[in-house]
Structure formats: C-alpha cells, structure tokens
Design a protein around this motif. Structure first.
Motif, PDB file in Angstrom:
ATOM      1  N   ARG A   1       0.830  -1.349   0.100  1.00 19.86           N
ATOM      2  CA  ARG A   1      -0.207   0.078  -0.011  1.00 19.86           C
ATOM      3  C   ARG A   1       0.823   1.301  -0.031  1.00 19.86           C
ATOM      4  O   ARG A   1       0.682   2.197  -0.913  1.00 19.86           O
ATOM      5  CB  ARG A   1      -1.053   0.158   1.169  1.00 19.86           C
ATOM      6  N   PHE A   2       1.850   1.231   0.803  1.00 22.78           N
ATOM      7  CA  PHE A   2       2.651   2.404   0.939  1.00 22.78           C
ATOM      8  C   PHE A   2       3.410   2.597  -0.568  1.00 22.78           C
ATOM      9  O   PHE A   2       3.553   3.789  -0.812  1.00 22.78           O
ATOM     10  CB  PHE A   2       4.000   2.189   1.768  1.00 22.78           C
ATOM     11  N   ALA A   3       3.924   1.644  -1.312  1.00 18.88           N
ATOM     12  CA  ALA A   3       4.595   1.632  -2.513  1.00 18.88           C
ATOM     13  C   ALA A   3       3.611   2.341  -3.591  1.00 18.88           C
ATOM     14  O   ALA A   3       4.052   3.220  -4.430  1.00 18.88           O
ATOM     15  CB  ALA A   3       5.036   0.401  -3.030  1.00 18.88           C
ATOM     16  N   GLU A   4       2.274   1.822  -3.423  1.00 25.56           N
ATOM     17  CA  GLU A   4       1.402   2.327  -4.275  1.00 25.56           C
ATOM     18  C   GLU A   4       0.950   3.759  -4.130  1.00 25.56           C
ATOM     19  O   GLU A   4       1.030   4.615  -4.971  1.00 25.56           O
ATOM     20  CB  GLU A   4       0.240   1.549  -4.306  1.00 25.56           C
ATOM     21  N   ASP A   5       0.996   4.153  -2.738  1.00 26.63           N
ATOM     22  CA  ASP A   5       0.661   5.734  -2.438  1.00 26.63           C
ATOM     23  C   ASP A   5       1.884   6.643  -3.045  1.00 26.63           C
ATOM     24  O   ASP A   5       1.692   7.641  -3.480  1.00 26.63           O
ATOM     25  CB  ASP A   5       0.349   5.836  -0.863  1.00 26.63           C
TER      26      ASP A   5
END
Length: 428
Positions: free
Chosen positions: A418-422
């Motif tokens: 999720r962090f990488a996508e954000d």
C-alpha cells in the motif's frame, strides 16, 4: 579602550549577551575594526579567532565573521506520535526483538558497586575485547560511553575546538549533524553511494584542513549503504596520507548487520576509535556503547568521562554482558536480523513494482528512496494518505538532499504494498 585582543573579545561577548549584537549579525571586517580602534590587524584577528573558538561567532568565508545563532536541539530521531498516521520515520527497532532487560539483570545477579570501582567491569571488558579486537588496526584500549552519539561527542571534544572541520557522510545521520553544530564544529559533507563514503571527495576534504573523519562502515543512516571491500581499501589509502587525522568509525548496527565489516582505519593512523552500540539490538534505552581505541585516544576519552559521569552504570553493563553472552539472546538477534532483511526486501520489491528505485545494497532499519523533485510536497501528500516518513532535508550537510527515509522495522507485506502504491501516486 579596546587595545588588546582580550579587550575586543570581552566587548563583543558582552554586546552579544546584552543583545546589542544579534545572531546572524556580521562583525566589521578585521581591517576596518583595526583602523577604528587604532590597533594592529593581528590583534583584531586574534580576538575574532577566540570568538569562533568560544562558539560566539563563526566564519563565513567571504561573508565575514558572523554572530552565531542560538543553539537548538535540532531534528531528532523518533516518531511524531500522531495516532492517525502510520509511523515510518522513527528509526526505531521493533520492540518484539528486544530482550527483556529485567530478566537479563536477574540472571546476572549483580553486586553493588561504589565510587572508585573499575569503570569497566572485568567480565564485560573481556566480552568487549572479543567483540572489537579483530576489527581494530591494533590491540585496542577498551572504554564505554552512553551510546554511540555520546562516544562521538566526547571523542571529538577530546581533540578538537570550535571551528574545526569534521568530514562526515552526505547525507549525514541527524544526531551527528546536531553533535557537530552544537559543539561549534564545521561539518564537511563527503558524498555517499551504494558502496559507502566516496574516497576522492574525502581526500579533497582532508586537503582542505579536516581534523577528523566520522565514518559509518555498515547500515549508514539514512541510506543503508555499507562500505565495500574495494571502497574500504581506497579509504585506507587516503587516510594513510593523513595519519594525524582523528578517525572515528561508528559501527552502530554491528550486532544486526548483514554486511561484512571492512576496515577503513590504516595502521598508520595515530588517533582512531571503533564504536559499537547495543541500541538497535538490545534497545535504545540501554544507553551503552563500547569504544576500542589507541592508547592516547583512550586516555583523552577517560578524561572527558572523569569530569562528568565517570562511568557507565554497572547495572547496564551487567544487562549487556548477559545479553551478549546468552545463546538465547544470540538466537533472538539472529531472528531479528533475518526479519529486518525480510522487511527491507518486502518494501524494496514493492517499490520496484511501481518503478521506484531504492538505494541498494541496503542494510539497517531503513530504506532510502532518492527523489528527483521537491521532497516536501511528497511528504505532505504521503501524510494525507496516512503515512509519515523522514524527509532528506534533515540529513543535509551542505548540498540539499532529495529523498525520503522509510523505517521498515514494523512494516508488513500489506503495508509495504500500500505504501509503494501511495508513494507512486504522490511522485507521479
């Protein structure tokens, strides 16, 4: 009348204290003030030099001599404590991997110590010798300090005076920046790549009068870089030409590092110290670091300790002694090392799937992502999406640092994805 350098010094110091001179205000040029006072230029130059040494003023090259800003703690490690944001900025280890200090102390059955006892417990001294000796350029003297940052501060103060130059990695660990700034020392940034501190810029810094070098051999904070064997040989060759320079090696991640230690101190160095902290493996609150050094440096460090706390608590030494000699704790440290490696790889892989490249190879509790744009909007947008990370601004020495540091110690696979996508959305 201001006729001596001491008179000029006291007059300026008094005006600073009474706020007649403000932080950032430039003092008259040496020639001009000498003419106004009817004294030799050397008299004014000596007064200005003393003001710099006292931390009242600083030299700004062509911009002259300037009254120093009021010292402040500066940016610190640790989280911001915002309950609605997921904390990725703290630099902390995962509490699940820290041994129970009460249990370790109970196993040791400590005895009472009094004033005059040996500063380093004999049993812990033996443990420290086994831990450091093979990685020192010669058999070391063993001392203790209240953590790696405390050791660095005391060792620098043992040799240097305000205004002296210290070569550090760029980007630089936050606490090192603060230590130098508060002591009135000048940080000279030496670029870091994936193999650690670069040798050619280090030599250029030394040629300009650097008095000390502070090097992180493994898990450099913030980038995670470790000094490779080839780079270590290059650094040794450079330092071999400057044997009088103080060399401090801060191996803060020694107990947990995936990387092999490569010696950067040449045999010719006269003043050196290898510092190893237990903070990341046994807990930041233990406040203990082992220092191996040459004899003169050890004597100077002991003098710095004698004027203050004199010794590191033997209770802390007992806890560290038990942990460092316990097979159970040793196995826990091995599991922690594997877990931190797994978490780093999770995030690096997730970032790569969004075409975001972290610095590699990477070791430590953090992952560093260079960003080729203004970092602050990215930090803000991440916060709006629930993430708090550390901006590269806090690690700046001279040249602006563009990047973010992400602490991975408590990040799981879902959070990494999720962090990488954000982050990808915030950047692109």
């Amino acid at each position: 009348m201001n006729k001596t350098s001491a008179d000029i010094f006291e007059t300026i110091r008094s005006r600073v204290r009474t706020q007649q001179l403000s932080p950032g205000q430039t003092l008259p040029p040496v020639r001009q003030l000498a003419q106004e006072l009817g004294v030799n230029r050397n008299t004014v130059a000596a007064a200005y030099k003393r003001l710099v040494a006292a931390g009242i003023a600083e030299t700004k090259g062509r911009h002259g001599t300037v009254i120093c800003q009021t010292a402040a703690p500066g940016e610190q490690e640790g989280g911001i404590g915002h309950s609605r944001l997921f904390e990725l900025s703290s630099g902390n280890p995962n509490p699940m991997w820290l041994p129970d200090p009460a249990l370790a102390l109970a196993q040791q059955q400590p005895r009472l110590r009094l004033y005059g006892d040996e500063p380093v417990d004999p049993g812990f001294h033996d443990v420290a010798c086994r831990w450091l000796t093979d990685d020192c350029p010669s058999p070391p003297e063993i001392d203790l300090a209240h953590g790696a940052v405390d050791a660095v501060e005391r060792l620098l103060a043992a040799y240097l005076v305000a205004g002296d130059k210290v070569a550090v990695e760029s980007p630089c660990f936050i606490s090192s920046i603060n230590t130098l700034r508060i002591a009135g020392l000048q940080a000279v940034g030496v670029p870091v790549d994936e193999h650690g501190m670069q040798a050619a810029p280090l030599e250029a810094a030394l040629a300009k009068g650097v008095q000390a070098v502070l090097i992180t051999p493994r898990a450099h904070n913030p980038t995670g870089a470790s000094v490779s064997a080839e780079r270590a040989a290059q650094i040794r060759a450079v330092l071999d030409r400057y044997p009088q320079v103080l060399v401090l090696v801060d191996d803060h991640f020694a107990l947990l590092s995936d990387a092999k230690f490569h010696q950067v101190i040449p045999p010719s160095s006269r003043r050196w110290a290898l510092i190893r902290s237990v903070s990341k493996a046994l807990g930041p609150d233990l406040r203990l670091a082992v220092v191996g050094s040459d004899r003169e440096t050890s004597l100077r460090l002991r003098l710095r300790l004698a004027s203050g706390t004199n010794w590191v608590s033997h209770l802390l030494q007992d806890i560290a002694h038990t942990c460092l000699t316990s097979s159970q704790v040793g196995e826990q440290i091995e599991r922690a090392r594997a877990d931190y490696t797994r978490r780093r790889d999770l995030l690096i892989g997730a970032l790569s799937s969004h075409k975001i490249q972290a610095l590699q190879p990477c070791d430590g509790l953090n992952v560093w992502v260079p960003i080729d744009q203004d970092v602050e909007p990215v930090i803000l947008h991440l916060a709006q999406r629930g993430w708090v990370v550390r901006s590269g601004t806090g690690f700046t020495v001279q040249e602006p640092v563009r990047g973010i540091r992400i602490t991975i110690s408590m990040m799981d696979a879902d959070q990494a994805a999720r962090f990488a996508e954000d982050l990808s959305l915030c950047i692109h």
